[in-house]
Design an enzyme around this catalytic site. Sequence first.
Site, mmCIF file in Angstrom:
data_model
loop_
_atom_site.group_PDB
_atom_site.id
_atom_site.type_symbol
_atom_site.label_atom_id
_atom_site.label_comp_id
_atom_site.label_asym_id
_atom_site.label_seq_id
_atom_site.Cartn_x
_atom_site.Cartn_y
_atom_site.Cartn_z
ATOM 1 N N ASP A 113 90.614 -94.329 -18.274
ATOM 2 C CA ASP A 113 90.129 -93.084 -17.654
ATOM 3 C C ASP A 113 90.455 -91.931 -18.597
ATOM 4 O OD1 ASP A 113 89.305 -91.112 -15.601
ATOM 5 O OD2 ASP A 113 89.366 -92.861 -14.282
ATOM 6 N N HIS A 133 84.391 -90.437 -17.336
ATOM 7 C CA HIS A 133 85.819 -90.809 -17.254
ATOM 8 C C HIS A 133 86.322 -91.394 -18.576
ATOM 9 C CE1 HIS A 133 86.646 -90.076 -12.972
ATOM 10 N NE2 HIS A 133 85.417 -90.465 -12.756
ATOM 11 N N GLU A 135 80.662 -90.841 -11.368
ATOM 12 C CA GLU A 135 80.974 -89.422 -11.587
ATOM 13 C C GLU A 135 80.744 -88.964 -13.025
ATOM 14 O OE1 GLU A 135 84.360 -88.650 -8.251
ATOM 15 O OE2 GLU A 135 85.069 -89.660 -10.046
ATOM 16 N N TRP A 152 81.052 -97.146 -3.168
ATOM 17 C CA TRP A 152 82.227 -96.337 -2.820
ATOM 18 C C TRP A 152 81.862 -95.056 -2.098
ATOM 19 C CZ3 TRP A 152 83.825 -91.467 -4.812
ATOM 20 C CH2 TRP A 152 83.038 -90.937 -5.837
ATOM 21 N N TYR A 184 89.804 -95.903 1.057
ATOM 22 C CA TYR A 184 90.384 -95.155 -0.068
ATOM 23 C C TYR A 184 91.864 -94.892 0.183
ATOM 24 C CZ TYR A 184 86.932 -94.687 -3.661
ATOM 25 O OH TYR A 184 86.118 -94.971 -4.729
HETATM 26 C C1 ACM Z 1 85.326 -93.325 -7.570
HETATM 27 O O1 ACM Z 1 86.062 -93.147 -6.592
HETATM 28 N N1 ACM Z 1 85.091 -92.338 -8.408
HETATM 29 C C2 ACM Z 1 84.719 -94.622 -7.829
#
Ligand code: ACM
Length: 634
Positions: free
Chosen positions: A203, A277, A354, A420, A445
């Site tokens: 990340d 990321h 993202e 997700w 989560y």
């Molecule tokens: C994520 O929670 N960005 C996969």
Amino acid sequence: MKKLSLLLCCCIAHFLSYGQVAQSGLSIIPEPVKVTRLAGQFVLPKKVLIEAGTQPELSPVKNYLQKKLSTAPGSLVTIKSVAPLASIRLILNKTADTVIGSEGYKLSVKAKKIVIRANEAAGLFYGVQTLMQLLPADIESAELVKNVKWTVPAVDITDYPRFGWRGLMFDVARHFFTKDEVKQYIDAMVKYKFNLLHLHLTDDEGWRVEIKSLPKLTTVGAYNVKKIGQFGTFTPPAADEPRNYGGFYTQDDIKELVQYAQDRFVNILPEIDVPGHSLAAVVAYPELSCTPGADKYVVNSGEPFMDWTGPHNKAIVDNTLCPANENVYAFLDKVVTEVAQLFPFPYIHLGGDECAKNFWEQSDAIKALMTKENLKTQQEVQSYFEKRLEKIVESKGKKFMGWDEIIEGGLGPNAAVMSWRGIKGGIEAAKMGHEVVMSPTTFAYLDYMQSDRVNETRIYATLRLSKSYEFEPVPDSVDAKLIKGGQANLWTEQVYNLRQAEYMTWPRGMAIAESVWSPKEKKSWPYFFGKVEKQFDRFNAAEIKYAPSVYDPSFSAIRNADGTLKITLANEVDGLDTYYSFDNSFPDRFYPKYSEPIDAPKDATTLRVITYRGKKPIGRMVTMPLSDLASRIK
Ligand code: ACM
């Protein structure tokens, strides 16, 4: 009338199923498929003789059982391949029992003998896990425990999982967790029959897996500046602050972890999160960026670098790999080649979530790629990237998986999707015939807070245990065969150490475990919660941390006409009494008891509450500034 009798039948069936569950009086999580309580009990002798075959795949099961029985009970354990007088027998079926499949088991406990049968070693391992949960909680102690009667209630259990993919994701990139810490995480998850550890290995804050052909990924990309406090708000590190916080797994470490996991019937799914990321990779190899000046970037240490305010996240520094750069595909080929060799699991997860597009919009190279490939949107640019990456992954004999953003702009031909952002991405992918794993923020989560923010490490959302327990991986509208299962995700921006990782994972991990293992119709929140409380005794014995947040009330407020607050408290667990104060003192059960919404006195500044069960304080002392409650009123 027809309707009435149908209703009656449903009620009786409902009552019976709950009644049956409750009658077992046992506290097994996840709830087994079928449990029949019998009279009597097995008492563990001081000398335990176990009969188990010599097949090599049985070794980890035998070792596990031997270690458990010799540690806390201090039994002298002998294992023989033929032992007619054995008190415990582990039997691999010669002819497959079609009911229990590859991970199921049958466990029979009688006064003189325990027998576990399974088709495969994994099933025996899960039978052993159930057996552990039938022993007293002290079995989880890492030390000898004296003066315990080590009994197991007589029982017949038939059990097998609802899904083959039962996962937990552990983000070891935002904060690094050592090899031994990952092993401890695995040790805890297998008790609840999870079989998949998804390691989020890369990340913006760190690259955690050695890639021998790209050494700077870890010599440069694995380290940032140690900062402590509220991650995401830190001041940018000064040039002279040491970049020595973090770490990575050598390839030998990975091999050791893979073996450790395999010995506990856990697969490791590696995730390399691209093209977003990816700041740690860009810092190591700035030529992978579309953006001039990337050579000045640093690995993120928790200082703000992303703008989350609009409908699409915008990067303040370009943390993406450039889809218009051929070197990126050569780079990814090297990464995937080594990752494919390290991890035997058939899937590799390549992230895709993202990904900020604002730097791509400015890039001449991206504009040229769009013209050349006839790509109309930045989502199509990402899709072009994902499809090329899918081919690389498949060329190494692996299956490609990504977060649900990979659907935008067009999904590759064989891509598996991890949903997700709710379950809608999963539904869309399954409707197109793709494999799906469900891990929606709404239920799964683990980085979200577990009760009110005044009591938890601050993050942007809350997910209470009872909501996690509602997790249902198969939506009505899709072919259930395409839903491989579900998993919960622990992101670690705000998780600095293993104790906090444990706190965030448990007890919600148990809710997820039951959602992916147990028959849907056997789920019952009150019964489940009763079992969770018994499991807390096991966590205490094991000295593993868990969140007591389930005992904290939720708060909501409205404003009265005179400007004071009317406050509503709600417990997610029945049978608790909530006592409160507004006078800055610490309430106990001799204080006012909450029974209906309460009006805060005009000049009060603080509400304190605590929950009790009978005479026993059970919740935490919660201190709620009234200004905080007032600020939440829309
Ligand atoms: C994520 O929670 N960005 C996969």
